[in-house]
Design an enzyme around this catalytic site. Structure first.
Site, mmCIF file in Angstrom:
data_model
loop_
_atom_site.group_PDB
_atom_site.id
_atom_site.type_symbol
_atom_site.label_atom_id
_atom_site.label_comp_id
_atom_site.label_asym_id
_atom_site.label_seq_id
_atom_site.Cartn_x
_atom_site.Cartn_y
_atom_site.Cartn_z
ATOM 1 N N SER A 134 0.824 -1.202 0.000
ATOM 2 C CA SER A 134 0.000 0.000 0.000
ATOM 3 C C SER A 134 0.862 1.257 0.000
ATOM 4 C CB SER A 134 -0.912 0.027 1.226
ATOM 5 O OG SER A 134 -1.675 1.221 1.214
ATOM 6 N N LYS A 188 -4.576 -6.653 3.431
ATOM 7 C CA LYS A 188 -4.541 -5.549 2.458
ATOM 8 C C LYS A 188 -5.950 -5.240 1.945
ATOM 9 C CE LYS A 188 -2.783 -2.552 -0.529
ATOM 10 N NZ LYS A 188 -3.737 -2.347 -1.582
ATOM 11 N N HIS A 191 -7.695 -3.327 4.613
ATOM 12 C CA HIS A 191 -7.084 -1.979 4.565
ATOM 13 C C HIS A 191 -7.792 -1.149 3.498
ATOM 14 C CE1 HIS A 191 -4.426 0.740 2.336
ATOM 15 N NE2 HIS A 191 -3.766 0.983 3.451
ATOM 16 N N ASN A 192 -7.996 -1.734 2.321
ATOM 17 C CA ASN A 192 -8.648 -1.006 1.232
ATOM 18 C C ASN A 192 -10.112 -0.709 1.545
ATOM 19 O OD1 ASN A 192 -6.170 -1.455 0.019
ATOM 20 N ND2 ASN A 192 -7.024 -2.034 -1.957
ATOM 21 N N GLU A 195 -10.126 2.157 3.707
ATOM 22 C CA GLU A 195 -9.805 3.304 2.835
ATOM 23 C C GLU A 195 -11.064 3.812 2.124
ATOM 24 O OE1 GLU A 195 -7.561 3.391 -1.364
ATOM 25 O OE2 GLU A 195 -6.339 2.556 0.238
#
Length: 487
Positions: A134, A188, A191-192, A195
């Site tokens: 990232s 990940k 995480h996105n 986001e």
């Protein structure tokens, strides 16, 4: 003598992310071999390596030459589009790899694809890592947040490189061994998802300040700059202040106002919401942000709806809502609402990670996840350090909402939060992210919900039974018969 001429690591796939990560690795003093099916990309990377400080990058033009140019045990990073291109690249490279060599997929891959590839690699004696990366182009070149999961041996083989290449924060490099299997890709992905929520909440704060507060882009730039000096300090708030300052090169005003209001997406947000549903984890803020991206895509339908509903008598109340508004108070209220909403969004993401960790026995360290997101990545924010500390205080924390420090902050901010949401609703401005976060908070904090009525309904039409508050066991009632008895 021969091994001295070989590269320490290899990287295949030289789009911008691949090029930047390769140059970052070389910049940290690790000789690297690079390869791409399109040979011009290899030449481009070599030109950049020369321009950016004669970096130790070796260009290779065939899978065989590429693999054989790397010292054993070989470690090869792949940065190509997720799905079939990864399988094709692995097939081309593994033909020349030997037992003990390692493949590291740095793309946004679906975690189950990584788990399948781990099994396939093991059959050939190869090690495998699925590594979330990232930070976008800038992060790849100057220090990303890295989330490697899979073979621990493979991680150890490249640990020295990853720790130098990753973003550096006061408590170490933004990389850690995540866990087994596809855990790196899963982390990940979440995480996105966080986001997505973050970006949606910031866009709602902008919408309220602009359309209820009547603030100009210059004022917005100053507000976001100011917010970035306090509790909201983060990459996304910082870049938002920059966006408002950019003038339109083709006309008057700022560029942000000329951008079409349709949002793209790559799929990780959708995967996050799907996984939350699969695991029965509430993630309403992330889901609301995804729904907004879908609705933004219906540009023609929205324009038509605005016209039809106006003809039907719907009045635009935004102007009247902003009449007599105390701008200073509104700005402070929106700041507090944004912060409280963000805590709920991160809480949802963390709870999803914990649920998957339990299901897959990954033993994820949630405090470490927050730590490696403190630098390099898109959701990097000053309050991630406090999330890290919350999980250090209590690794079994049920939710960030009930961490004593965060709980206090939520309580302090709820009045401002409710004012913003109420004002937006009365003005006809949609704030689905803030509303979802507030509903999540209000539902989670209530000791008793109206779910008792839902259970009674389920029992009436489907004999699903219910539990009682005053005695153990499962019960079924002939509701209709009893209700109509004697009528």
């Amino acid at each position: 003598m021969e091994s001295a001429a070989l590269s320490r690591i290899g990287l295949a796939g030289l789009a911008v992310m691949g090029q930047n990560l390769a140059l970052n690795i070389a910049d940290k003093g690790f000789p690297i071999s690079v390869y791409n099916r399109t040979t011009s990309k290899v030449d481009e990377t070599l030109d950049r390596a020369s321009e950016e400080g004669k970096l130790p990058v070796s260009g290779q033009y065939s899978p065989r030459d590429f693999v054989l140019s790397i010292q054993r045990p070989r470690s090869v990073i792949i940065l190509v589009k997720a799905g079939a291109p990864v399988d094709q690249t692995i097939s081309a490279l593994s033909e020349y790899m030997e037992p003990g060599d390692c493949i590291i997929d740095g793309g946004n891959e679906w975690y189950q694809n990584t788990e399948r590839r781990i099994v396939e690699a093991e059959k050939k004696g190869l090690l495998y890592l699925g590594m979330g990366v990232s930070g976008g182009e800038e992060g790849a070149r100057n220090g990303p947040s890295l989330m490697p999961g899979g073979s621990f041996q493979a991680y150890n083989n490249v640990k020295d490189i990853l720790e130098k290449v990753a973003a550096q924060v006061e408590d170490g490099p933004c990389v850690t061994y995540i866990g087994e299997g596809g855990s790196g890709n899963f982390v990940k992905m979440v995480h996105n998802g966080i986001e997505y929520g973050d970006m949606q909440l910031i866009s709602e704060a902008y919408d309220v300040l602009k359309n209820v507060g009547g603030l100009s882009n210059d004022e917005l730039a100053e507000i976001f700059t100011e917010w970035n000096r306090g509790e909201l300090e983060s990459f996304l708030v910082e870049i938002t202040s920059d966006i408002f300052r950019v003038k339109d090169e083709f006309g008057d005003g700022e560029l942000v106002d000329k951008i079409l209001d349709k949002t793209g997406m790559k799929g990780t947000g959708k995967w996050t919401v799907q996984q939350a549903a699969e695991l029965s984890v509430a993630a309403p803020t992330i889901a609301a942000s995804l729904d907004c991206r879908y609705l933004s895509g219906l540009k023609d339908e929205r324009e038509n709806a605005a016209k039809v509903l106006k003809e039907a008598g719907l009045k635009e109340d935004i102007g009247s809502a902003s009449h007599g508004i105390d701008k200073k108070r509104l700005i402070d209220d929106v700041r507090q609402a944004l912060y409280a909403s963000k805590i709920c969004s991160y809480a949802q993401g963390m709870n999803l990670l914990r649920a998957k960790s339990v299901e897959k026995e990954w033993n994820l360290n949630l405090g470490e996840m927050a730590r490696i997101w403190k630098g390099g990545c898109i959701i990097r924010a000053v309050f991630l350090d406090r999330i890290k500390k919350a999980y250090q205080r209590n690794p079994n924390l049920a939710s960030l909402v009930v961490d004593p420090d965060f709980a206090k902050e939520m309580v302090q901010r709820q009045a401002a939060w409710r004012r913003v949401v109420g004002l937006a609703i009365s003005a006809g401005i949609s704030t689905p992210g803030m509303c979802a976060s507030l509903a999540y908070f209000d539902t989670y904090r209530r000791a008793r919900l109206p779910a008792n009525l839902v259970q009674a309904q389920r029992d009436l039409f489907g004999a699903h039974t219910y539990e009682r508050t005053d005695r153990p066991g499962a019960y079924h009632t002939e509701w209709t018969k009893l209700a109509r008895k004697g009528n």
